[in-house]
Motif scaffolding. Structure first.
Motif, PDB file in Angstrom:
ATOM      1  N   ALA A  48      55.303  25.544  27.516  1.00 48.68           N
ATOM      2  CA  ALA A  48      55.155  27.289  27.462  1.00 48.68           C
ATOM      3  C   ALA A  48      53.925  27.244  28.311  1.00 48.68           C
ATOM      4  O   ALA A  48      53.049  28.093  28.246  1.00 48.68           O
ATOM      5  N   GLY A  49      53.930  26.545  29.599  1.00 45.39           N
ATOM      6  CA  GLY A  49      52.678  26.483  30.468  1.00 45.39           C
ATOM      7  C   GLY A  49      51.455  25.729  30.131  1.00 45.39           C
ATOM      8  O   GLY A  49      51.481  24.532  30.238  1.00 45.39           O
ATOM      9  N   ALA A  50      50.401  26.263  29.283  1.00 46.24           N
ATOM     10  CA  ALA A  50      49.176  25.605  28.956  1.00 46.24           C
ATOM     11  C   ALA A  50      49.698  24.645  27.832  1.00 46.24           C
ATOM     12  O   ALA A  50      49.028  23.730  27.389  1.00 46.24           O
ATOM     13  N   VAL A  51      50.699  24.969  26.957  1.00 45.77           N
ATOM     14  CA  VAL A  51      50.961  24.235  25.874  1.00 45.77           C
ATOM     15  C   VAL A  51      52.283  23.379  25.923  1.00 45.77           C
ATOM     16  O   VAL A  51      53.426  23.930  26.359  1.00 45.77           O
ATOM     17  N   ARG A  52      52.202  22.148  25.683  1.00 47.12           N
ATOM     18  CA  ARG A  52      53.414  21.316  25.816  1.00 47.12           C
ATOM     19  C   ARG A  52      53.536  20.243  24.837  1.00 47.12           C
ATOM     20  O   ARG A  52      52.345  19.501  24.381  1.00 47.12           O
ATOM     21  N   TRP A  53      54.499  19.786  24.471  1.00 49.64           N
ATOM     22  CA  TRP A  53      54.806  18.900  23.565  1.00 49.64           C
ATOM     23  C   TRP A  53      56.290  18.147  23.632  1.00 49.64           C
ATOM     24  O   TRP A  53      57.313  18.894  24.404  1.00 49.64           O
TER      25      TRP A  53
END
Length: 75
Positions: A48-53
């Motif tokens: 999601a752009g700045a958030v990755r997992w």
């Protein structure tokens, strides 16, 4: 639908994935538009752009149940 796997539980709807990990009660959430799946490694990837997992599932059955509910094609 709730899918149990070795690291916790996945709560999967046609709109979102929620991953509830056993370790420290961590919860990861992503909208379907931010998800992709890699079949040969059984990976769910949220970006999601700045958030990755990313999360590796235990077997093909779990993987294909998730992508069927999400309605996305694996890579």
């Amino acid at each position: 639908m709730i899918i149990e796997f070795s690291q916790g539980k996945l709560v999967v709807t046609p709109f979102e994935v929620q991953c509830r990990l056993n370790v420290n009660s961590i919860v990861l959430t992503a909208m379907v538009d931010d998800m992709k799946c890699i079949a040969d490694r059984l990976l769910l990837i949220a970006d999601a752009g700045a958030v990755r997992w990313s999360l590796q599932l235990d077997n093909n059955q779990q993987f294909y149940e998730v992508i069927e509910i999400l309605g996305i094609a694996p890579e």
